[in-house]
Structures are given as structure tokens and as C-alpha cells.
Design a protein around this motif. Structure first.
Motif, short mmCIF file in Angstrom:
data_model
loop_
_atom_site.label_atom_id
_atom_site.label_comp_id
_atom_site.label_asym_id
_atom_site.label_seq_id
_atom_site.Cartn_x
_atom_site.Cartn_y
_atom_site.Cartn_z
N ASP A 106 42.68 41.47 45.20
CA ASP A 106 43.79 42.32 44.80
C ASP A 106 44.41 43.01 46.01
O ASP A 106 45.61 43.28 46.05
CB ASP A 106 43.33 43.38 43.80
CG ASP A 106 43.16 42.82 42.40
OD1 ASP A 106 43.97 41.94 42.02
OD2 ASP A 106 42.24 43.22 41.68
N TRP B 245 32.78 46.17 46.23
CA TRP B 245 32.88 44.81 45.71
C TRP B 245 34.26 44.58 45.12
O TRP B 245 34.76 45.40 44.35
CB TRP B 245 31.82 44.57 44.64
CG TRP B 245 30.42 44.76 45.14
CD1 TRP B 245 29.62 45.85 44.98
CD2 TRP B 245 29.67 43.83 45.92
NE1 TRP B 245 28.43 45.67 45.61
CE2 TRP B 245 28.42 44.43 46.19
CE3 TRP B 245 29.93 42.55 46.41
CZ2 TRP B 245 27.43 43.79 46.93
CZ3 TRP B 245 28.94 41.91 47.14
CH2 TRP B 245 27.71 42.53 47.40
N GLN B 246 34.89 43.46 45.49
CA GLN B 246 36.17 43.08 44.91
C GLN B 246 36.04 41.70 44.27
O GLN B 246 35.37 40.81 44.82
CB GLN B 246 37.28 43.03 45.96
CG GLN B 246 37.91 44.36 46.29
CD GLN B 246 39.30 44.17 46.90
OE1 GLN B 246 40.17 43.52 46.32
NE2 GLN B 246 39.49 44.76 48.07
N SER B 247 36.69 41.52 43.13
CA SER B 247 36.67 40.23 42.44
C SER B 247 37.71 39.29 43.03
O SER B 247 38.82 39.71 43.40
CB SER B 247 36.96 40.42 40.95
OG SER B 247 35.96 41.19 40.33
N VAL C 44 37.06 32.18 40.72
CA VAL C 44 37.77 33.38 40.27
C VAL C 44 36.80 34.26 39.46
O VAL C 44 36.07 33.77 38.60
CB VAL C 44 38.98 33.01 39.42
CG1 VAL C 44 39.61 34.25 38.79
CG2 VAL C 44 40.01 32.26 40.26
N GLY C 45 36.78 35.54 39.78
CA GLY C 45 35.88 36.48 39.10
C GLY C 45 34.63 36.80 39.88
O GLY C 45 34.02 37.86 39.66
N ASP C 46 34.23 35.91 40.80
CA ASP C 46 33.08 36.24 41.66
C ASP C 46 33.43 37.45 42.51
O ASP C 46 34.59 37.63 42.92
CB ASP C 46 32.75 35.06 42.57
CG ASP C 46 32.08 33.91 41.82
OD1 ASP C 46 31.60 34.15 40.70
OD2 ASP C 46 32.06 32.79 42.36
N GLU C 47 32.44 38.26 42.81
CA GLU C 47 32.67 39.47 43.59
C GLU C 47 32.15 39.30 45.02
O GLU C 47 31.03 38.82 45.23
CB GLU C 47 31.98 40.68 42.93
CG GLU C 47 32.60 41.06 41.60
CD GLU C 47 31.95 42.29 41.01
OE1 GLU C 47 32.68 43.23 40.63
OE2 GLU C 47 30.70 42.32 40.93
N THR D 193 28.40 37.62 48.71
CA THR D 193 28.76 37.94 47.33
C THR D 193 27.65 38.80 46.74
O THR D 193 26.63 39.07 47.39
CB THR D 193 28.91 36.67 46.49
OG1 THR D 193 27.60 36.11 46.23
CG2 THR D 193 29.75 35.63 47.21
N ARG E 183 40.62 36.76 42.99
CA ARG E 183 41.73 36.46 42.09
C ARG E 183 42.10 34.99 42.15
O ARG E 183 42.66 34.45 41.20
CB ARG E 183 42.94 37.32 42.46
CG ARG E 183 42.71 38.81 42.30
CD ARG E 183 42.44 39.18 40.85
NE ARG E 183 43.46 38.66 39.95
CZ ARG E 183 44.65 39.23 39.75
NH1 ARG E 183 44.95 40.36 40.39
NH2 ARG E 183 45.52 38.70 38.93
N TRP E 184 41.85 34.36 43.29
CA TRP E 184 42.20 32.94 43.47
C TRP E 184 41.45 32.43 44.67
O TRP E 184 41.23 33.16 45.65
CB TRP E 184 43.71 32.81 43.67
CG TRP E 184 44.22 31.42 43.92
CD1 TRP E 184 44.16 30.35 43.08
CD2 TRP E 184 44.89 30.96 45.11
NE1 TRP E 184 44.76 29.25 43.67
CE2 TRP E 184 45.22 29.60 44.91
CE3 TRP E 184 45.25 31.57 46.31
CZ2 TRP E 184 45.88 28.84 45.87
CZ3 TRP E 184 45.91 30.82 47.27
CH2 TRP E 184 46.22 29.47 47.05
#
Length: 329
Positions: A249, A167-169, A156-159, A144, A171-172
Motif C-alpha cells: 500500500d 508488517w504490510q500485506s 497477494v495477502g502475504d505479509e 515474511t 497487494r500485487w
């Protein structure tokens, strides 16, 4: 006019049941066993909520196949001529002499094909549903923005770092616990030992489910296809199996202890997790409708062929010198 039932969104949540070759009320309640799904009807008469529909469930463990007659319950009916159903845990009471239900096995549900004014006739079979685990074991660390973090601590929201998109956040974060003795054996994680693919690759032992894919030469290879019994093997000594998966995503390659592995690509198993209800509603609806971008796999998946053989050869190359002959390349 008869109401013809069609099938979609059939979800099987076994959680490793049938440890004693019995699917019963007790095991259903303790293991979270359920079968759910949705259907559509034609004509003007809808099935009613709480209506019981006698169905046949065909279980297969790859060797043995057994039918079970059981009641499904209509749970909701909508104005769009669709309805949802579930098989109640309280109805499971059949013993199979040799059934060994677990990962990679199948279930087919056969419903009456006509529903009108409470009269049921004919049959209609669902697609065969294959269920499997494809996740990180609790304690496995993922890269991360804040360094490597145990998967169960992510939110949720961690990248997370991805191969193709920076980097992607998250979603679940889905999670699922396996409880029964048979489930523990069938769902045993694959241990990929430190240095299996080369120096510090991975940097520490990595534990993933058997279907979880490793990225190698632009292919996704399920961990079970790389088992050599030496540096990659099913670790049946793990007594507390809880799997986690990370939904982005877009399906992508992420990193655990330096090893390139996959993020979660949803399928019918979106309903197998213990916390499916926590997935954002719009995203969950898009997944179930087949329109979510994360449904598209980022690389082709291979269980054999040149890429798999090359990966196995690399594993053999870095196996300990005293056991190289045991590592199949």
C-alpha cells in the motif's frame, strides 16, 4: 475542428528485445514486445477503433539513435474523449545495424498531432520514456511472517516485514521474464555476496536488478551504483532471468537475507510486467492516474554523493583481504 492528440501513460515493454539488433515479428511474439498508451482528442470527431496511425518511434541505446516508421492501432475510444492505442507486434520489421536496446535506454513515440475524419497531419511527440528493470531475481528470499521465503512463492495477502510500518500485506506480485540473449546481458542481475556489508549482511547472496535500490543511511541507492567488481557485481552467468517485485500500500523498505532493500514503487513500468492484468483494477487505475499512495518514495534516491561513497567504503572494508585493493571504496 482538428482533433489534437495529447499523450499520457506511454508504456514500453521491451523484455530485452533487439538481441540480434533487429526488432521483427518473431522477436515481438517471443519476447512480448509492445508499446501502448492513451491520448485525448478535441472536437467532435473521434479516432475510430482499429484505425491505423502512422507514427515514428525513436530508439536510443545511449550511443546510437534510430527512427522507425510504424503503425499504431487505436484500440478503444471512450465518451470522455480519450482513446487507447498500441503498436502491433506484427508491424515490427526494421533492422538497425548497431542498436543495443536494453535496460536504461529510451524510446520516444511521435504521433500525428491532428486526427479528423481519418486525415492525419502535423506531429506531436511523447515524453521520452526510459525503461529499466527494478526487481528481485527468482530465488531471492524476502522476510515474511513465516520467515524468509523465495520471492516467487509469495502471493497477494502475504505479509512482509517493513522498516517503517511493521508488517504490510502484499497487494500485487509482479513478474517479468527476460528471454533474448541481449536482454540477458543488459538485464543481468547484480549479485550482492553474503557478508558484503558486514557479518551475515546479507546472510546469503542476494540477486536484484541493476536499478533495485538498497537502503543505506536513510537513502535508497540503486545496486548498480554499488558495484565494486568484487563483492557486488553484475552476474552475467545467470541464463534464466525472471524478476519479481512486491507492491505494498505504501512504498517501504523490506528485507532480503537481512539486507534492507526497497519494495516496488510503480511508474510507467507497471505495464512492463507479464501479469499487469492481475493487479487490482482500482489500484492499477490509481497508479496510472498518479493518485496511489504507493507512488511516493519512502526515502530519497541517490546515485552518487556522500551516502553512496559511505556505502562503497563499507563494502571495501568487508571485502576479502586478498582482494581489498580491487574493491573501490
Amino acid at each position: 475542428m482538428a482533433n489534437v492528440t495529447n499523450f499520457s501513460n506511454i508504456a514500453i515493454d521491451t523484455n530485452g528485445v533487439a538481441g540480434d539488433n533487429k526488432i521483427d515479428v518473431s522477436e515481438g511474439n517471443t519476447s512480448g514486445f509492445k508499446i501502448t498508451g492513451s491520448g485525448s482528442y478535441a472536437g467532435n470527431t473521434a479516432p475510430s477503433v482499429n484505425q491505423e496511425i502512422s507514427v515514428t518511434v525513436l530508439w536510443s541505446d545511449g550511443t546510437n539513435t534510430f527512427p522507425q516508421t510504424i503503425n499504431a492501432i487505436v484500440t478503444t475510444v471512450t465518451g470522455g474523449k480519450t482513446f487507447t492505442w498500441e503498436i502491433s507486434e506484427s508491424n515490427f520489421s526494421t533492422t538497425f545495424p548497431t542498436l543495443k536496446l536494453g535496460s536504461n535506454d529510451t524510446v520516444r513515440v511521435t504521433f500525428p498531432s491532428k486526427i479528423q475524419d481519418g486525415t492525419l497531419s502535423g506531429t506531436a511527440s511523447s515524453p521520452i520514456t526510459t525503461f529499466e528493470y527494478a526487481c528481485f531475481l527468482r530465488g531471492t528470499r524476502v522476510l515474511t511472517r513465516h520467515g524468509y521465503c523465495p520471492v516467487e512463492e509469495l502471493a497477494v495477502g502475504d505479509e512482509v516485514r517493513t522498516l517503517s510500518g511493521g508488517w504490510q500485506s502484499l497487494r500485487w506480485v509482479g513478474h517479468q521474464r527476460i528471454t533474448t540473449p541481449f536482454g540477458l546481458a543488459k538485464g543481468a542481475p547484480v549479485r550482492i555476496t553474503a557478508g558484503a556489508f558486514g557479518p551475515a549482511l546479507p546472510a546469503r547472496d542476494v540477486f536484484v536488478s541493476q536499478e533495485h535500490a538498497i537502503f543505506f543511511r536513510n537513502h535508497l541507492i540503486p545496486a548498480k551504483s554499488l558495484i565494486n567488481g568484487v563483492t557486488v557485481f553484475c552476474d552475467t552467468t545467470v541464463e534464466d532471468i525472471e524478476y519479481f517485485h512486491l507492491l505494498l500500500d505504501r512504498h517501504d523498505v523490506i528485507f532480503s537475507e537481512g539486507l534492507a532493500t526497497e519494495s516496488y514503487v510503480p511508474c510507467e513500468n507497471i505495464d512492463w510486467f507479464d501479469n499487469t492484468s492481475e493487479c487490482p483494477e482500482a489500484l492499477l487505475n490509481a497508479i496510472r492516474a498518479g493518485t496511489a499512495e504507493c507512488l511516493n518514495e519512502c526515502y530519497p534516491r541517490q546515485v552518487n554523493g556522500p551516502a553512496v561513497e559511505a556505502a562503497r567504503a563499507l563494502l571495501a572494508r568487508f571485502a576479502p583481504a586478498d582482494v581489498k585493493d580491487c574493491a573501490v571504496g
